[in-house]
Design an enzyme around this catalytic site. Structure first.
Site, short mmCIF file in Angstrom:
data_model
loop_
_atom_site.label_atom_id
_atom_site.label_comp_id
_atom_site.label_asym_id
_atom_site.label_seq_id
_atom_site.Cartn_x
_atom_site.Cartn_y
_atom_site.Cartn_z
N GLU A 20 0.82 -1.17 0.31
CA GLU A 20 -0.06 0.12 0.14
C GLU A 20 1.35 1.38 -0.13
OE1 GLU A 20 -2.65 1.96 -0.83
OE2 GLU A 20 -3.18 0.39 -0.46
N CYS A 58 -1.23 9.74 2.77
CA CYS A 58 -0.90 9.19 1.68
C CYS A 58 -3.10 9.18 0.83
CB CYS A 58 -1.25 7.70 1.55
SG CYS A 58 -2.66 6.43 2.03
#
Length: 442
Positions: free
Chosen positions: A210, A244
């Site tokens: 991720e 993010c």
């Protein structure tokens, strides 16, 4: 590493004996995880404040409450997730029993990032528990206080035969990766992601990486000024931009920019007051390394809002940069901080071309009241997530899969998954159930 080898053997034996497999055990461990969060809420809030100057409200919704909601959702759905799925048969297999049975991988390794040190360690853990795995947890050493507390609490609440915590920095992580795991789940940057993928390849271990990237935000001429400014400020400066899926840069015309910048400035005062540095709701940069990195990015373009810094306090004011060029330093890396660059484009087509000549982003945001604009950008671009007239909320809906494409997030798992798409909620955030297709002849 001898002690770790012994811990790993203990977890493997527990998995081989089926200790983590039963639905009852999975639910009991999820209940214990919720107790960990509830009984230590004040202490968790304190360490999050020490590491990131994270406000209580932000910590509750993005860290503690987030994990609790995931755990509750998993408990409510486990029985349906583990149910055998009978499939359509052909004439040849008419008298057979043909079904899909979901099984856990085994012993999984979860390596977390520092930006949301509770959420990014424990949310994947929720999915791993729900799927029946045993787990080794590696909290980020960068968020030092949160890592120390979780390393202490997890063995007190979760079954020691099935779950272990390993602390340390990059050197220790490399040593950890020399061992064989049945699944690796990593959240962080692409440089470390390459190291993890290379190590996993030695054992042919399935991996979820991720990662992140630069999330574009296109603002069309038809945008709503007030709501766009408020949502943009919330998304860009939530967790001091250290997220993010935060909007990384804005694409808009010069005319839109002239309206947007004053609106952002006014909204910042509304959110954080005249002096954001004094606001209890505005955080700090995690460490000196990232502070120095971000300070250098302030030399890109021209500062239209903010720009103030205090190295001793690791404070960088909410900042908007204008006159930014595609070649500027701020456009060569994920910002991951409270700096929002604005790049001018003359049309939607130019914005689409700009987005498509860069790496596919983890998230893409569009602000426009014209639905044709929204739909055209959706059709002509590719991204892990997409929101119109909003940002970051896609993460809050656990019925949506979460992941990116290419460098923004690499998924390597069983062939039934498609780049983070069409997964169960448990799989969308954690080491997920390996799917075996079994056929039994009468």
């Amino acid at each position: 590493m001898t002690s770790f080898a012994e811990s790993l053997l203990r977890l493997r034996n527990a998995f081989a004996c089926g200790k983590s497999h039963s639905v009852e055990f999975r639910i009991s461990q999820l209940q214990s995880l919720i107790r960990l969060l509830e009984e230590n809420e004040a202490t968790l809030l304190n360490v999050l404040d020490q590491d990131l100057h994270k406000s209580k409200f932000e910590a509750m919704i993005a860290e503690i409450g987030f994990v609790k909601n995931e755990a509750i959702s998993a408990m409510n759905n486990i029985k349906s997730w583990v149910t055998v799925e009978f499939v359509e048969k052909t004439f040849v297999t008419k008298l057979d029993q043909c079904f899909i049975r979901k099984e856990p991988f085994g012993v999984a390794l979860i390596i977390a990032a520092w930006s949301h040190p509770v959420q990014l360690l424990l949310t994947p853990l929720v999915g791993a528990i729900a799927a029946g795995n045993c787990v080794v947890l590696k909290p980020s050493e960068v968020s030092v206080n949160t890592a120390a507390l979780l390393s202490k609490l997890i063995p007190q609440y979760l079954d020691k035969d099935c779950f272990a915590v390993y602390s340390g920095g990059p050197v220790e992580t490399r040593k950890l990766l020399q061992y064989k795991f049945d699944y690796i789940f990593y959240t962080g940057n692409s440089a470390v992601g390459k190291v993890i993928m290379k190590a996993a390849a030695e054992h042919l271990t399935p991996v979820t990486l991720e990662l992140g990237g630069k999330n574009p935000c296109y603002i069309d001429q038809s945008f709503n000024l007030e709501s766009t400014a408020q949502r943009l400020v919330w998304g860009c400066f939530f967790n001091t931009g250290q997220c993010c899926i935060s909007p990384d840069y804005v694409l808009c015309s010069k005319e839109v920019q002239e309206q947007l910048v004053p609106a952002i400035k006014q909204c910042l005062k509304k959110f954080y007051g005249e002096e954001p540095k004094e606001s209890a709701d505005y955080g700090r940069i995690i460490n000196d390394h990232h502070f120095n990195r971000l300070q250098k990015l302030l030399n890109s373009g021209q500062v239209a809002i903010g720009g103030e810094t205090d190295k001793q306090d690791r404070y960088i004011a909410p900042t908007v940069l204008v006159d930014v060029m595609e070649s500027d330093a701020v456009m060569q890396q994920e910002v991951f901080g409270p700096i929002l660059p604005i790049i001018n484009v003359n049309s939607m087509e130019e914005a689409i071309a700009f987005i498509n000549r860069h790496q596919k982003p983890l998230a893409l945001y569009v602000y426009a009241t014209n639905t044709k604009v929204v739909n055209e950008i959706l059709e002509k671009t590719s991204s892990g997530g997409f929101c119109s007239n909003e940002n970051m909320v896609q993460l809050t809906l656990n019925t949506l899969p979460f992941g990116g494409i290419g460098k923004s997030s690499t998924w390597c798992s069983d062939p039934y998954n498609r780049v983070g798409k069409a997964q169960t909620p448990a799989a969308a955030c954690a080491p997920h159930s390996l799917i075996h297709t079994l056929s039994q002849i009468h």
